[in-house]
Design a protein around this motif. Structure first.
Motif, PDB file in Angstrom:
ATOM      1  N   SER A   1     -13.883 -45.240  18.030  1.00 50.02           N
ATOM      2  CA  SER A   1     -14.325 -44.138  18.891  1.00 50.02           C
ATOM      3  C   SER A   1     -13.293 -43.899  19.987  1.00 50.02           C
ATOM      4  O   SER A   1     -12.691 -44.851  20.488  1.00 50.02           O
ATOM      5  N   ILE A   2     -13.124 -42.650  20.357  1.00 50.63           N
ATOM      6  CA  ILE A   2     -12.219 -42.341  21.477  1.00 50.63           C
ATOM      7  C   ILE A   2     -13.019 -42.180  22.768  1.00 50.63           C
ATOM      8  O   ILE A   2     -12.520 -42.405  23.859  1.00 50.63           O
ATOM      9  N   THR A   3     -14.293 -41.764  22.633  1.00 46.05           N
ATOM     10  CA  THR A   3     -15.272 -41.877  23.717  1.00 46.05           C
ATOM     11  C   THR A   3     -16.515 -42.497  23.068  1.00 46.05           C
ATOM     12  O   THR A   3     -16.543 -42.692  21.848  1.00 46.05           O
ATOM     13  N   GLN A   4     -17.540 -42.749  23.849  1.00 47.15           N
ATOM     14  CA  GLN A   4     -18.752 -43.348  23.258  1.00 47.15           C
ATOM     15  C   GLN A   4     -19.361 -42.456  22.177  1.00 47.15           C
ATOM     16  O   GLN A   4     -20.004 -42.941  21.253  1.00 47.15           O
ATOM     17  N   SER A   5     -19.155 -41.138  22.298  1.00 46.46           N
ATOM     18  CA  SER A   5     -19.827 -40.212  21.382  1.00 46.46           C
ATOM     19  C   SER A   5     -18.892 -39.567  20.370  1.00 46.46           C
ATOM     20  O   SER A   5     -19.357 -38.951  19.418  1.00 46.46           O
TER      21      SER A   5
ATOM     22  N   VAL B   1      -0.039 -25.502  27.525  1.00 50.47           N
ATOM     23  CA  VAL B   1      -1.290 -25.155  26.844  1.00 50.47           C
ATOM     24  C   VAL B   1      -1.952 -26.429  26.346  1.00 50.47           C
ATOM     25  O   VAL B   1      -1.314 -27.252  25.677  1.00 50.47           O
ATOM     26  N   LEU B   2      -3.232 -26.588  26.692  1.00 50.84           N
ATOM     27  CA  LEU B   2      -4.008 -27.768  26.280  1.00 50.84           C
ATOM     28  C   LEU B   2      -5.226 -27.330  25.483  1.00 50.84           C
ATOM     29  O   LEU B   2      -5.974 -26.449  25.907  1.00 50.84           O
ATOM     30  N   PHE B   3      -5.410 -27.980  24.346  1.00 56.90           N
ATOM     31  CA  PHE B   3      -6.660 -27.865  23.583  1.00 56.90           C
ATOM     32  C   PHE B   3      -7.520 -29.065  23.977  1.00 56.90           C
ATOM     33  O   PHE B   3      -6.993 -30.143  24.233  1.00 56.90           O
ATOM     34  N   SER B   4      -8.837 -28.888  24.032  1.00 57.72           N
ATOM     35  CA  SER B   4      -9.681 -30.039  24.340  1.00 57.72           C
ATOM     36  C   SER B   4     -11.046 -29.932  23.663  1.00 57.72           C
ATOM     37  O   SER B   4     -11.474 -28.833  23.292  1.00 57.72           O
ATOM     38  N   TYR B   5     -11.685 -31.095  23.500  1.00 56.71           N
ATOM     39  CA  TYR B   5     -13.038 -31.093  22.939  1.00 56.71           C
ATOM     40  C   TYR B   5     -13.883 -32.190  23.572  1.00 56.71           C
ATOM     41  O   TYR B   5     -13.370 -33.209  24.029  1.00 56.71           O
ATOM     42  N   SER B   6     -15.199 -31.926  23.627  1.00 52.89           N
ATOM     43  CA  SER B   6     -16.124 -32.882  24.242  1.00 52.89           C
ATOM     44  C   SER B   6     -17.514 -32.727  23.620  1.00 52.89           C
ATOM     45  O   SER B   6     -17.759 -31.805  22.829  1.00 52.89           O
ATOM     46  N   ASP B   7     -18.435 -33.601  24.045  1.00 50.39           N
ATOM     47  CA  ASP B   7     -19.809 -33.559  23.525  1.00 50.39           C
ATOM     48  C   ASP B   7     -20.722 -32.673  24.387  1.00 50.39           C
ATOM     49  O   ASP B   7     -21.948 -32.820  24.371  1.00 50.39           O
ATOM     50  N   ARG B   8     -20.131 -31.742  25.120  1.00 50.94           N
ATOM     51  CA  ARG B   8     -20.868 -30.903  26.067  1.00 50.94           C
ATOM     52  C   ARG B   8     -22.133 -30.241  25.502  1.00 50.94           C
ATOM     53  O   ARG B   8     -23.169 -30.207  26.198  1.00 50.94           O
TER      54      ARG B   8
END
Ligand code: GTQ
Length: 354
Positions: free
Chosen positions: A89-93, A332-339
């Motif tokens: 995992s890179i984060t908990q989720s 330029v940054l791409f990003s993703y999260s569990d939002r």
């Protein structure tokens, strides 16, 4: 008379003996772990980290000599958070990995309930087929594999160019594992035969229009490829026309055009332009976030720890860590999260600091 504070004169060894006794009944005292279970604020074991693509790439290429895509099924080096060792995992989720596909290879068709995103990092000439539609992958494209859709990847080359292709895989694997809800199966064929022409999803849903008789049922965006060229042009136009947000620069979120919400039920995705010499203010949010650098150089200050970044690098910002972004050139940054999940639970918190 009531007494405000009471203590019972118990020795710690008497308590320890009691804990051992109730352990035989599979019970444990809440008061020993209450603060950890219900913390005053997030206390993530996930740490800030950055993977330099120039350091990682030679190992990816070596993995290409060790195993074929067919044998591996997916030839991926997992980006594992140093604070979550052994958890993939890179984060908990969330999960992150770098997938390599060499010219001529096919990563065979399969499907699983985990939702996946691909963010193309390096090389031209590969495609992915999702639910019967093929899409060519270009660096910077954001591509979705919805839950339970068949998908295979291949690299036949593009306009005569054949080269290794690498993309970032972002999946909700840890969330599905948490719910113990994972199913997967292999297809009968290695590569699906496309049932629609390339670009048909984008034609139907990618232009602020929707087919008149479409009734949607899926939790995932019907657009499964968001080409970089278009998103980049939007950012360029914003940069020409208005001042950047003091915290984010020029930041857009990708949407499911049918709902206006996140393109995937479990993962939100973003693209932002940090102008040259921008020194962003600090902000924090409860959604730990994975960033992939598309263009430019700068620094991510994460809880006051500097991470200098270059194109194709990947870094992770843990939940509630303070992030300050600066850039020495247009970035330029791409990003993703569990939002979307935290939003559905009503627990997402953000703070914008000075
Ligand atoms: O391409 O289907 O990095 O199933 C991990 C699991 C990629 C994929 C990953 C997967 C895939």
């Amino acid at each position: 008379m009531t007494r405000v504070a009471e203590t019972v004169p118990t020795s710690s060894s008497a308590r320890a003996a009691f804990y051992q006794e109730i352990d035989t009944l599979s019970m444990t005292p809440l008061w020993e772990s209450l603060h950890a279970l219900v913390p005053r604020e997030p206390q993530s074991p996930c740490v800030a980290a950055l993977w330099r693509y120039q350091e990682v790439r030679p190992f990816l290429m070596r993995s290409g000599a060790l195993i074929t895509a067919a044998e591996a099924v997916r030839r991926v080096l997992i980006l594992e958070n140093p604070g979550l060792s052994g958890r993939s995992s890179i984060t908990q989720s969330l999960y992150a990995g770098l997938q390599l596909i060499l010219p001529g290879e096919i990563a065979p068709s399969h499907r699983h309930v985990q939702s996946a995103l691909r963010f193309i990092v390096d090389g031209k000439g590969s495609y992915t087929t999702v639910g019967g539609e093929r899409t060519t992958m270009h660096p910077g494209d954001f591509i979705i594999t919805p839950s339970w859709d068949w998908h295979d990847h291949g690299n036949p080359g593009f306009e005569g160019v054949t080269e290794p292709v690498v993309w970032l895989d972002g999946l909700d694997i840890p969330m599905v594992r948490f719910f113990d809800a994972g199913f997967a199966e292999n297809d009968e064929v290695a590569a699906q035969r496309p049932s629609r022409p390339e670009g048909s999803s984008f034609a139907r849903f990618g232009h602020n229009m929707v087919p008149v008789r479409h009734t949607h049922t899926s939790a995932t965006s019907p657009i499964f490829s968001y080409p970089y060229a278009r998103s980049r042009e939007a950012l360029a136009q914003l940069q020409r026309g208005e001042a950047p947000d003091a915290w984010h620069g020029h930041k857009l979120r990708y949407i499911n055009p049918l709902t206006g919400g996140a393109p995937m039920p479990t993962i939100a995705t973003f693209l932002q332009l940090i102008p040259k010499d921008f020194a962003g203010k600090a902000h924090r949010s409860t959604d730990g976030t994975v960033y992939c650098v598309v263009e430019g150089h700068g620094t991510a200050l994460i809880d006051d720890q500097p991470f200098a970044f270059a194109p194709q690098d990947i870094f992770v910002v843990p939940s509630w860590a303070k992030l300050r972004l600066t850039a020495t050139e247009d970035t330029v940054l791409f990003s993703y999260s569990d939002r979307p999940v935290q939003t559905a639970m009503g627990i997402l918190r953000e703070a914008f600091l000075d």
